[in-house]
Design an enzyme around this catalytic site. Structure first.
Site: not given
Ligand code: SAH
Length: 208
Positions: A62
């Site tokens: 993000s």
């Molecule tokens: N917090 C992260 C950004 C996350 S991007 C950072 O600081 O970099 C969103 C993330 O959510 C991705 O890695 C994706 O794989 C994950 N994601 C998507 N669906 C999910 C689910 N059902 N359970 C866990 N993670 C999930």
């Protein structure tokens, strides 16, 4: 402020001037955590720009201002146990780790479980546990949580999260589909559930 890293200093000053970074403790963790350890090797020199960057598996870390907004809204305390849905790069978890006691971060993508894990190890952060799993169910094993932060777009705030949250706890989540969501802060109290909308945002979707 951050001797030796003018880009980082510029970013933090900008986030303060724009009102995204507000409290001393959150500003100080932005200074401490090395964002360059959480981006892809080739993007290290642009680690301190204020936009999301691609990581593995088509996901993104993000933008710093979104991490600032969410971290400020979470009202962290030093004794908090936090659940994050979507570890991604591990950066948001790393920021939270310096403000709370323990962070559990669920990640559905195995490649990102190991990416987040190795980034956190390199940054010498020990109070974050990255777990492989579907975060829509929360994480029963370590409940109840003081705070739950969802960092992927979710169609709704699932009951599983509300159940795993302590009374007086907070859930922060981008709610909605497609390319646009609303950042919702939910507070659970003895009186019931209260929700407040903090405006538009854009996250990658929750995957099943
Ligand atoms: N917090 C992260 C950004 C996350 S991007 C950072 O600081 O970099 C969103 C993330 O959510 C991705 O890695 C994706 O794989 C994950 N994601 C998507 N669906 C999910 C689910 N059902 N359970 C866990 N993670 C999930």
């Amino acid at each position: 402020m951050t001797p030796g890293n003018p880009e980082k200093e510029r970013l933090i000053k900008g986030l303060m001037a724009q009102g995204y970074l507000k409290t001393k403790k959150v500003i100080s963790v932005f200074e401490k955590v090395p964002r360059e350890e959480f981006v892809l090797e080739n993007d290290r020199d642009i680690a301190y720009v204020d936009y999301p960057l691609s990581i593995l598996s088509g996901q993104t870390i993000s933008a710093p201002h979104m991490v600032a907004i969410m971290t400020e809204l979470l009202e962290t305390g030093p004794k908090d146990k936090v659940l994050e849905i979507g570890a991604g790069s591990g950066y948001q978890a790393a920021i939270l780790s310096k403000l709370v006691r323990k962070v559990y971060s669920i990640e559905v993508d195995p490649e990102l479980v190991s990416f987040a894990g190795s980034n956190l190890r390199r940054a010498k952060i020990k109070n974050v546990e990255v777990i492989r799993g579907d975060g829509s169910k929360g994480y029963e094993k370590a409940k109840p949580y003081d705070k739950i932060i969802v960092t992927c777009a979710t169609p709704e705030i699932f009951d599983s999260w509300i159940k795993q949250l302590k009374t007086d706890g907070i859930i922060l989540a981008p709610v909605g589909g497609g390319f646009h969501q609303e950042l919702i802060k939910l507070r659970k109290s003895k009186k019931g559930i209260e929700k407040k909308n903090y405006g538009g945002c854009a996250f990658v979707p929750l995957r099943g």
